[in-house]
Write a protein that holds these residues in place. Structure first.
Motif, PDB file in Angstrom:
ATOM      1  N   LYS A 141       0.833  -1.201   0.000  1.00 18.99           N
ATOM      2  CA  LYS A 141       0.000   0.000   0.000  1.00 18.99           C
ATOM      3  C   LYS A 141       0.868   1.252   0.000  1.00 18.99           C
ATOM      4  O   LYS A 141       2.066   1.201   0.287  1.00 18.99           O
ATOM      5  CB  LYS A 141      -0.916  -0.003   1.230  1.00 18.99           C
ATOM      6  CG  LYS A 141      -1.943  -1.132   1.224  1.00 18.99           C
ATOM      7  CD  LYS A 141      -2.847  -1.056   2.439  1.00 18.99           C
ATOM      8  CE  LYS A 141      -3.899  -2.167   2.420  1.00 18.99           C
ATOM      9  NZ  LYS A 141      -4.789  -2.115   3.602  1.00 18.99           N
ATOM     10  N   ASN A 142       0.215   2.367  -0.313  1.00 22.07           N
ATOM     11  CA  ASN A 142       0.944   3.636  -0.399  1.00 22.07           C
ATOM     12  C   ASN A 142       1.651   3.983   0.908  1.00 22.07           C
ATOM     13  O   ASN A 142       2.721   4.586   0.901  1.00 22.07           O
ATOM     14  CB  ASN A 142      -0.010   4.761  -0.776  1.00 22.07           C
ATOM     15  CG  ASN A 142      -0.451   4.653  -2.228  1.00 22.07           C
ATOM     16  OD1 ASN A 142      -0.101   3.709  -2.926  1.00 22.07           O
ATOM     17  ND2 ASN A 142      -1.226   5.611  -2.701  1.00 22.07           N
ATOM     18  N   ARG A 143       1.054   3.608   2.020  1.00 22.29           N
ATOM     19  CA  ARG A 143       1.668   3.904   3.323  1.00 22.29           C
ATOM     20  C   ARG A 143       3.027   3.202   3.450  1.00 22.29           C
ATOM     21  O   ARG A 143       4.000   3.799   3.920  1.00 22.29           O
ATOM     22  CB  ARG A 143       0.732   3.472   4.450  1.00 22.29           C
ATOM     23  CG  ARG A 143       1.284   3.726   5.849  1.00 22.29           C
ATOM     24  CD  ARG A 143       0.256   3.367   6.919  1.00 22.29           C
ATOM     25  NE  ARG A 143       0.779   3.520   8.259  1.00 22.29           N
ATOM     26  CZ  ARG A 143       0.863   4.656   8.905  1.00 22.29           C
ATOM     27  NH1 ARG A 143       0.451   5.774   8.326  1.00 22.29           N
ATOM     28  NH2 ARG A 143       1.346   4.720  10.130  1.00 22.29           N
ATOM     29  N   THR A 144       3.079   1.944   3.023  1.00 25.56           N
ATOM     30  CA  THR A 144       4.351   1.200   3.074  1.00 25.56           C
ATOM     31  C   THR A 144       5.367   1.810   2.118  1.00 25.56           C
ATOM     32  O   THR A 144       6.546   1.945   2.456  1.00 25.56           O
ATOM     33  CB  THR A 144       4.116  -0.276   2.709  1.00 25.56           C
ATOM     34  OG1 THR A 144       3.183  -0.848   3.633  1.00 25.56           O
ATOM     35  CG2 THR A 144       5.416  -1.058   2.750  1.00 25.56           C
ATOM     36  N   ASN A 146       5.596   4.895   1.151  1.00 27.81           N
ATOM     37  CA  ASN A 146       6.088   6.151   1.726  1.00 27.81           C
ATOM     38  C   ASN A 146       7.109   5.905   2.831  1.00 27.81           C
ATOM     39  O   ASN A 146       8.067   6.668   2.986  1.00 27.81           O
ATOM     40  CB  ASN A 146       4.914   6.976   2.259  1.00 27.81           C
ATOM     41  CG  ASN A 146       4.061   7.554   1.142  1.00 27.81           C
ATOM     42  OD1 ASN A 146       4.516   7.688   0.007  1.00 27.81           O
ATOM     43  ND2 ASN A 146       2.828   7.892   1.443  1.00 27.81           N
ATOM     44  N   GLU A 175       5.443  12.300  -1.617  1.00 27.81           N
ATOM     45  CA  GLU A 175       4.857  11.073  -1.100  1.00 27.81           C
ATOM     46  C   GLU A 175       3.579  10.746  -1.870  1.00 27.81           C
ATOM     47  O   GLU A 175       2.940  11.623  -2.441  1.00 27.81           O
ATOM     48  CB  GLU A 175       4.513  11.225   0.383  1.00 27.81           C
ATOM     49  CG  GLU A 175       5.712  11.347   1.293  1.00 27.81           C
ATOM     50  CD  GLU A 175       5.297  11.369   2.760  1.00 27.81           C
ATOM     51  OE1 GLU A 175       4.092  11.610   3.027  1.00 27.81           O
ATOM     52  OE2 GLU A 175       6.149  11.140   3.618  1.00 27.81           O
ATOM     53  N   LYS A 177      -0.327   9.621  -2.005  1.00 23.70           N
ATOM     54  CA  LYS A 177      -1.479   9.889  -1.145  1.00 23.70           C
ATOM     55  C   LYS A 177      -1.924   8.596  -0.479  1.00 23.70           C
ATOM     56  O   LYS A 177      -2.090   7.566  -1.122  1.00 23.70           O
ATOM     57  CB  LYS A 177      -2.621  10.480  -1.969  1.00 23.70           C
ATOM     58  CG  LYS A 177      -2.361  11.905  -2.452  1.00 23.70           C
ATOM     59  CD  LYS A 177      -3.581  12.486  -3.144  1.00 23.70           C
ATOM     60  CE  LYS A 177      -3.318  13.936  -3.574  1.00 23.70           C
ATOM     61  NZ  LYS A 177      -4.495  14.530  -4.259  1.00 23.70           N
ATOM     62  N   GLU A 178      -2.102   8.669   0.836  1.00 24.06           N
ATOM     63  CA  GLU A 178      -2.491   7.490   1.598  1.00 24.06           C
ATOM     64  C   GLU A 178      -3.984   7.500   1.889  1.00 24.06           C
ATOM     65  O   GLU A 178      -4.581   8.562   2.086  1.00 24.06           O
ATOM     66  CB  GLU A 178      -1.717   7.432   2.925  1.00 24.06           C
ATOM     67  CG  GLU A 178      -0.203   7.345   2.744  1.00 24.06           C
ATOM     68  CD  GLU A 178       0.526   7.347   4.078  1.00 24.06           C
ATOM     69  OE1 GLU A 178      -0.146   7.180   5.123  1.00 24.06           O
ATOM     70  OE2 GLU A 178       1.759   7.524   4.085  1.00 24.06           O
ATOM     71  N   ASP A 179      -4.565   6.308   1.910  1.00 17.91           N
ATOM     72  CA  ASP A 179      -5.962   6.204   2.305  1.00 17.91           C
ATOM     73  C   ASP A 179      -6.080   6.558   3.776  1.00 17.91           C
ATOM     74  O   ASP A 179      -5.247   6.138   4.595  1.00 17.91           O
ATOM     75  CB  ASP A 179      -6.481   4.781   2.088  1.00 17.91           C
ATOM     76  CG  ASP A 179      -6.472   4.391   0.616  1.00 17.91           C
ATOM     77  OD1 ASP A 179      -6.635   5.303  -0.213  1.00 17.91           O
ATOM     78  OD2 ASP A 179      -6.319   3.191   0.314  1.00 17.91           O
ATOM     79  N   SER A 181      -6.695   6.348   7.499  1.00 19.82           N
ATOM     80  CA  SER A 181      -6.794   5.175   8.374  1.00 19.82           C
ATOM     81  C   SER A 181      -8.012   5.298   9.288  1.00 19.82           C
ATOM     82  O   SER A 181      -8.392   6.395   9.698  1.00 19.82           O
ATOM     83  CB  SER A 181      -5.528   5.032   9.224  1.00 19.82           C
ATOM     84  OG  SER A 181      -5.309   6.198   9.980  1.00 19.82           O
TER      85      SER A 181
END
Length: 367
Positions: A141-144, A146, A175, A177-179, A181
């Motif tokens: 996922k985008n969070r990982t 980043n 970065e 864009k993260e969903d 949480s």
């Protein structure tokens, strides 16, 4: 006759090549031999005096630069070699073990397979995009993604500080864009159900203490009696228990004070009567509670015993404390101090509250 001429011609050519080879062997050589300040000897042979002079001048300038600045820059160092050196000399022993494990994991799984053999001085924006694409292709996922890119930025910035690079070639890399949480926390009814159904659970005090203070798992596992002040009515939080043992610091390396409410005081006073250890919460033998077993082995089992449909992590008890603190009229700046956040932006995740509270807030302004 023509064939004979060809043979003679070939013989002459052969003799000429042989003569050229002999001349090359007799050609004068120019050796440059320089000892650098760090002890490394640089020796190289040239067939042109001009080339030898140019190289000698370049090495003398480099030697003088090292003497003047005290910095020895290896221009041929690969990203892998620099990262290993940086971890060994500038991270291990200075950062928490969890942080070090995170660095090593990101290097092994993502960064080194892509950039390991690239020379540090050659890394550019293109390499950063290549790494980003590599992690995305792993299904992360985008969070990982980043987080991995942040590790790369950290290493590059350290290379700049250590004078291996003049400036960061990936400065300004954006970065993904993260969903947003989902913040998990219990309602008052869920808290009551959990407590009522776990009256015989030996860790019930432990869970209630967390619900009433918002302490991190490591902070409550590492809480010792010498940090409990009954006269002042507060708990001093400046230790943390990790997988590596008890540390005299917290996650943010800042201590803080947590006031006791009536429930916390009652729990502590009752446990003081039967204390068998320096730790407020301990095993029957007086050892610290097993840090790594609380969430999986004990807390989830207690939730199933309570019959809760929403199973949360132990850390979500901290979210539960913070959310109810805000819903009951607390403010973000006080909450920041209680939770020990370094940045108010971290505390801002609690600014959004449950639906019932928001509906009530919506009626504050009505024309």
């Amino acid at each position: 006759m023509a064939k004979l001429d060809e043979d003679k011609k070939g013989t002459k050519t052969s003799k000429k090549c042989s003569k050229t080879s002999e001349n090359a062997q007799k050609q004068k050589k120019y050796r440059v031999d320089i000892r650098m300040p760090h002890g490394k000897r640089i020796s190289k042979v040239f067939y042109r005096k001009y080339d030898a002079d140019q190289f000698r001048a370049k090495m003398l300038v480099e030697r003088q630069r090292i003497i003047d600045t005290g910095v020895n820059i290896d221009g041929e160092i690969t990203f892998k070699k620099f990262a290993e050196m940086w971890l060994r000399e500038h991270v291990i022993g200075r950062k928490a073990e969890k942080t070090i494990r995170g660095y090593k994991s990101n290097f092994k799984m993502y960064i080194l397979p892509v950039l390991g053999e690239v020379k540090l001085k050659h890394i550019n924006y293109h390499h950063a995009k290549k790494l980003e694409s590599y992690v995305l292709k792993q299904g992360k996922k985008n969070r990982t993604v980043n987080k991995v890119m942040m590790v790369l930025k950290t290493v590059i910035n350290e290379a700049v500080k250590l004078d291996y690079l003049v400036r960061s070639p990936i400065r300004g890399f954006k970065e993904l864009k993260e969903d947003p949480s989902q913040l998990e926390y219990w309602s008052k009814e869920e808290i009551k159900q959990f407590i009522d159904k776990n009256q015989n659970n030996p860790l019930l005090d432990f869970y209630q203490m967390t619900l009433n203070t918002g302490l991190r798992l490591g902070e409550i596992c590492g809480l010792c009696w010498d940090r409990v002040d009954f006269n002042g009515g507060f708990i001093s939080i400046n230790r943390s228990l990790t997988r590596e043992g008890l540390r005299n610091t917290t996650k943010t390396h800042k201590g803080r004070y947590i006031p006791m409410n009536d429930k916390v005081r009652a729990i502590l006073e009752n446990r003081l009567k039967t204390r068998n250890s320096q730790f407020v919460f301990s095993t029957p033998s007086g050892e610290a509670l097993p840090y790594s077993h609380i969430n999986q082995r004990h807390f989830k089992k207690a939730q199933r015993v309570a019959g809760l449909s929403k199973i949360i992590r132990f850390h979500d008890l901290r979210h539960t404390f913070a959310s109810h603190f805000m819903m009951n009229g607390g403010n973000l700046y006080t909450l920041q101090k209680l939770l020990g956040h370094s940045d108010i932006k971290t505390t801002m995740i609690y600014a959004h509250l449950d639906k019932d509270f928001m509906i009530e807030a919506a009626n504050v302004v009505s024309f």
